[in-house]
Design a protein around this motif. Structure first.
Motif, PDB file in Angstrom:
ATOM      1  N   LEU A 294      48.244  21.967  65.794  1.00 16.29           N
ATOM      2  CA  LEU A 294      48.225  22.301  67.204  1.00 16.29           C
ATOM      3  C   LEU A 294      49.518  22.987  67.628  1.00 16.29           C
ATOM      4  N   PRO A 295      49.446  23.829  68.659  1.00 14.44           N
ATOM      5  CA  PRO A 295      50.677  24.410  69.213  1.00 14.44           C
ATOM      6  C   PRO A 295      51.641  23.325  69.676  1.00 14.44           C
ATOM      7  N   ARG A 296      52.922  23.648  69.724  1.00 18.49           N
ATOM      8  CA  ARG A 296      53.938  22.646  70.039  1.00 18.49           C
ATOM      9  C   ARG A 296      53.791  22.067  71.442  1.00 18.49           C
ATOM     10  N   ASN A 297      53.219  22.823  72.354  1.00 20.90           N
ATOM     11  CA  ASN A 297      53.108  22.350  73.727  1.00 20.90           C
ATOM     12  C   ASN A 297      51.749  21.709  74.019  1.00 20.90           C
ATOM     13  N   VAL A 298      51.068  21.255  72.969  1.00 19.94           N
ATOM     14  CA  VAL A 298      49.765  20.606  73.120  1.00 19.94           C
ATOM     15  C   VAL A 298      49.851  19.146  72.679  1.00 19.94           C
ATOM     16  N   GLU A 299      49.393  18.243  73.550  1.00 23.03           N
ATOM     17  CA  GLU A 299      49.304  16.822  73.233  1.00 23.03           C
ATOM     18  C   GLU A 299      47.834  16.413  73.246  1.00 23.03           C
ATOM     19  N   VAL A 300      47.416  15.601  72.274  1.00 22.85           N
ATOM     20  CA  VAL A 300      46.036  15.138  72.221  1.00 22.85           C
ATOM     21  C   VAL A 300      46.017  13.625  72.018  1.00 22.85           C
ATOM     22  N   ARG A 301      45.257  12.947  72.867  1.00 21.13           N
ATOM     23  CA  ARG A 301      45.002  11.515  72.703  1.00 21.13           C
ATOM     24  C   ARG A 301      43.493  11.320  72.566  1.00 21.13           C
ATOM     25  N   VAL A 302      43.081  10.525  71.597  1.00 18.65           N
ATOM     26  CA  VAL A 302      41.669  10.200  71.388  1.00 18.65           C
ATOM     27  C   VAL A 302      41.528   8.697  71.572  1.00 18.65           C
ATOM     28  N   ARG A 303      40.642   8.284  72.450  1.00 22.89           N
ATOM     29  CA  ARG A 303      40.503   6.881  72.785  1.00 22.89           C
ATOM     30  C   ARG A 303      39.072   6.408  72.540  1.00 22.89           C
ATOM     31  N   CYS A 304      38.945   5.197  72.002  1.00 20.47           N
ATOM     32  CA  CYS A 304      37.637   4.574  71.792  1.00 20.47           C
ATOM     33  C   CYS A 304      37.377   3.601  72.931  1.00 20.47           C
ATOM     34  N   GLY A 305      36.368   3.894  73.711  1.00 17.28           N
ATOM     35  CA  GLY A 305      36.049   3.053  74.857  1.00 17.28           C
ATOM     36  C   GLY A 305      35.264   3.846  75.869  1.00 17.28           C
ATOM     37  N   THR A 306      35.164   3.312  77.073  1.00 16.76           N
ATOM     38  CA  THR A 306      34.384   3.966  78.121  1.00 16.76           C
ATOM     39  C   THR A 306      35.262   4.889  78.960  1.00 16.76           C
ATOM     40  N   PHE A 307      34.596   5.797  79.628  1.00 18.65           N
ATOM     41  CA  PHE A 307      35.273   6.693  80.565  1.00 18.65           C
ATOM     42  C   PHE A 307      36.016   5.896  81.625  1.00 18.65           C
TER      43      PHE A 307
ATOM     44  N   VAL B 226      36.531  20.172  70.674  1.00 17.79           N
ATOM     45  CA  VAL B 226      37.031  21.239  69.820  1.00 17.79           C
ATOM     46  C   VAL B 226      36.964  22.586  70.543  1.00 17.79           C
ATOM     47  N   ILE B 227      35.918  22.788  71.336  1.00 19.99           N
ATOM     48  CA  ILE B 227      35.809  24.019  72.119  1.00 19.99           C
ATOM     49  C   ILE B 227      36.978  24.133  73.090  1.00 19.99           C
ATOM     50  N   ALA B 228      37.340  23.009  73.718  1.00 19.37           N
ATOM     51  CA  ALA B 228      38.462  23.015  74.662  1.00 19.37           C
ATOM     52  C   ALA B 228      39.771  23.344  73.955  1.00 19.37           C
ATOM     53  N   LEU B 229      39.977  22.774  72.776  1.00 24.82           N
ATOM     54  CA  LEU B 229      41.189  23.072  72.003  1.00 24.82           C
ATOM     55  C   LEU B 229      41.203  24.524  71.536  1.00 24.82           C
ATOM     56  N   ASN B 230      40.052  24.999  71.047  1.00 25.67           N
ATOM     57  CA  ASN B 230      39.980  26.380  70.560  1.00 25.67           C
ATOM     58  C   ASN B 230      40.201  27.392  71.679  1.00 25.67           C
TER      59      ASN B 230
ATOM     60  N   ARG C  49      31.532   7.749  66.016  1.00 31.97           N
ATOM     61  CA  ARG C  49      31.785   9.068  66.592  1.00 31.97           C
ATOM     62  C   ARG C  49      33.261   9.225  66.952  1.00 31.97           C
ATOM     63  N   PHE C  50      33.855   8.145  67.448  1.00 29.95           N
ATOM     64  CA  PHE C  50      35.290   8.170  67.744  1.00 29.95           C
ATOM     65  C   PHE C  50      36.099   8.476  66.488  1.00 29.95           C
ATOM     66  N   GLN C  51      35.768   7.806  65.389  1.00 33.47           N
ATOM     67  CA  GLN C  51      36.514   8.015  64.152  1.00 33.47           C
ATOM     68  C   GLN C  51      36.368   9.447  63.648  1.00 33.47           C
ATOM     69  N   MET C  52      35.165  10.004  63.761  1.00 29.04           N
ATOM     70  CA  MET C  52      34.963  11.377  63.318  1.00 29.04           C
ATOM     71  C   MET C  52      35.772  12.342  64.170  1.00 29.04           C
ATOM     72  N   LEU C  53      35.726  12.152  65.488  1.00 33.86           N
ATOM     73  CA  LEU C  53      36.488  13.018  66.387  1.00 33.86           C
ATOM     74  C   LEU C  53      37.986  12.897  66.101  1.00 33.86           C
ATOM     75  N   LYS C  54      38.446  11.684  65.913  1.00 34.77           N
ATOM     76  CA  LYS C  54      39.870  11.455  65.650  1.00 34.77           C
ATOM     77  C   LYS C  54      40.313  12.177  64.377  1.00 34.77           C
ATOM     78  N   SER C  55      39.485  12.115  63.338  1.00 31.62           N
ATOM     79  CA  SER C  55      39.844  12.775  62.076  1.00 31.62           C
ATOM     80  C   SER C  55      39.868  14.289  62.242  1.00 31.62           C
ATOM     81  N   ILE C  56      38.948  14.832  63.035  1.00 35.53           N
ATOM     82  CA  ILE C  56      38.921  16.272  63.284  1.00 35.53           C
ATOM     83  C   ILE C  56      40.188  16.711  64.006  1.00 35.53           C
ATOM     84  N   VAL C  57      40.555  15.953  65.033  1.00 39.54           N
ATOM     85  CA  VAL C  57      41.747  16.301  65.810  1.00 39.54           C
ATOM     86  C   VAL C  57      43.001  16.198  64.947  1.00 39.54           C
ATOM     87  N   GLU C  58      43.098  15.127  64.160  1.00 38.51           N
ATOM     88  CA  GLU C  58      44.300  14.916  63.341  1.00 38.51           C
ATOM     89  C   GLU C  58      44.434  15.949  62.231  1.00 38.51           C
TER      90      GLU C  58
END
Length: 375
Positions: free
Chosen positions: A106-119, A62-66, A93-102
């Motif tokens: 967001l600005p039109r030139n911003v894309e966000v993908r949230v993935r559940c899994g390892t780095f 969220v800090i990065a988006l803000n 934690r993935f589900q919580m983050l996903k709900s926050i992002v959704e």
């Protein structure tokens, strides 16, 4: 003592808030700088967490988006696509983050993908198609900032970071989890994980050393290993807990002098005395923080400059600036403060020559400094 949180969200600790301050300040400089590329800019958070703390404070995604959405230059960055990839292994934690992002607009030139899994499983998404083209010499890669903040020593092999370092426009912000390393330093079941983390067996030489020597050895080794994978410039920032024990080192690695300049400015905002450490134990009370001025030790920098340049007459100020930036913990502005101080002291300290028509206040290109030996 470091412990992996059991809950989906947990309280924000002061040293984590300090890390977030460094991240936010860096991104405020990073976004407009790279927007001049007029292409795609990637931000990857490899251990993203739930996006929020129990007190409602924002997490790193969220800090990065803000930092982008609230940037005063955002209207001038519409020609770029900002692509965010947030990776979190824990399903709640993935589900919580996903709900926050959704829930965000967001600005039109911003894309966000949230993935559940390892780095390791998902980092390739940030480099889709780029490796193929780069290996054929067609593109140099695109600006990519990768934040890797694990809870322990697993899942962060240096071999993976080496793959990312091949791209000249990649920057890394890695948490070297020192407390877990020390806890498992003598545990045979963790040797393979530490071998992967450092990509060498040399970490074993830390065993049996005194505590301070062990910390210096392991942090220096990791910084050296980051350079060995092709990251020219590395800065470490130490994070301590409420017991004044080192929890982790924040390691920033880049190919860019501009990157080092920006991260050092952010680090000095957090540690105004030295730019290298933050401790929950010694953090000031916010109500009292403005009562005392904290100043850097410019005498130390003065000694470093004299030692480095005293046998070199007519040193360009650009060389002094670069030495301060790349080979000390100080900022270039601190170097200029030292030069001004030495100039005020008069004969016997330094000799300064400037281009014609320039005043004594000019320290720009064409100015040269000779550090004089004391009589």
């Amino acid at each position: 003592m470091f412990a992996v949180p059991d809950d989906t969200i947990w309280p924000l600790e002061p040293h984590t808030a300090a890390k977030h301050s460094i991240l936010r300040r860096y991104l405020q400089a990073y976004y407009p700088k790279l927007a001049s590329t007029r292409g795609r800019i990637d931000f990857v958070d490899g251990f993203a967490g739930p996006g929020v703390y129990s007190g409602g404070e924002p997490g790193s995604p969220v800090i990065a988006l803000n930092a982008l959405a609230e940037h005063r230059h955002l209207p001038n960055m519409g020609h770029c696509t900002f692509a965010f990839l947030f990776i979190e292994q824990d399903p709640p934690r993935f589900q919580m983050l996903k709900s926050i992002v959704e829930s965000r607009q967001l600005p039109r030139n911003v894309e966000v993908r949230v993935r559940c899994g390892t780095f390791e499983e998902h980092i390739g998404e940030a480099f889709e198609g780029i490796e193929f083209l780069r290996d054929r010499g067609l593109v140099p890669g695109r600006p990519t900032f990768v934040m890797v903040d694990p809870f322990g020593v697993k899942g962060l092999p240096l071999s993976l970071l080496r793959r990312l370092a091949r791209f000249r426009k990649t920057e890394l912000l890695v948490s070297l989890m020192y407390e877990p390393i020390i806890r498992f330093l003598d545990h045979p079941d963790f040797e393979a994980h530490l071998d992967d983390l450092f990509d060498t067996r040399e970490w074993r030489d830390a065993r049996g050393r005194a505590a301070d020597d062990k910390k210096v050895f392991l942090s220096t080794l990791y910084a050296r290993q980051l350079r060995s994978i092709g990251m020219e410039y590395v800065r470490l920032f130490e994070m301590k807990d409420a017991g004044n024990r080192t929890e982790y080192f924040l390691a920033f690695a880049t190919h860019s002098e501009d990157g080092i300049r920006a991260i050092k400015e952010a680090m000095w905002k957090v540690d105004q005395a030295g730019g290298i450490v933050f401790s929950d134990f010694t953090a000031p009370d916010p109500a009292q923080a403005t009562l005392f001025e904290v100043e850097p030790d410019l005498e130390q920098l003065q000694d470093l400059l004299i030692e480095r340049f005293r046998d070199q007459p007519q040193v360009p100020t650009e060389d002094i600036d670069r030495f301060v930036l790349l080979e000390t913990a100080f900022r270039e502005t601190h170097g200029r403060d030292v030069l001004r101080k030495l100039q005020r002291e008069g004969a016997g300290a330094i000799e300064v020559t400037r281009p014609p028509s320039k005043t004594k206040a000019y320290w720009g290109p064409g100015t040269r400094v000779t550090f004089l030996r004391p009589e």
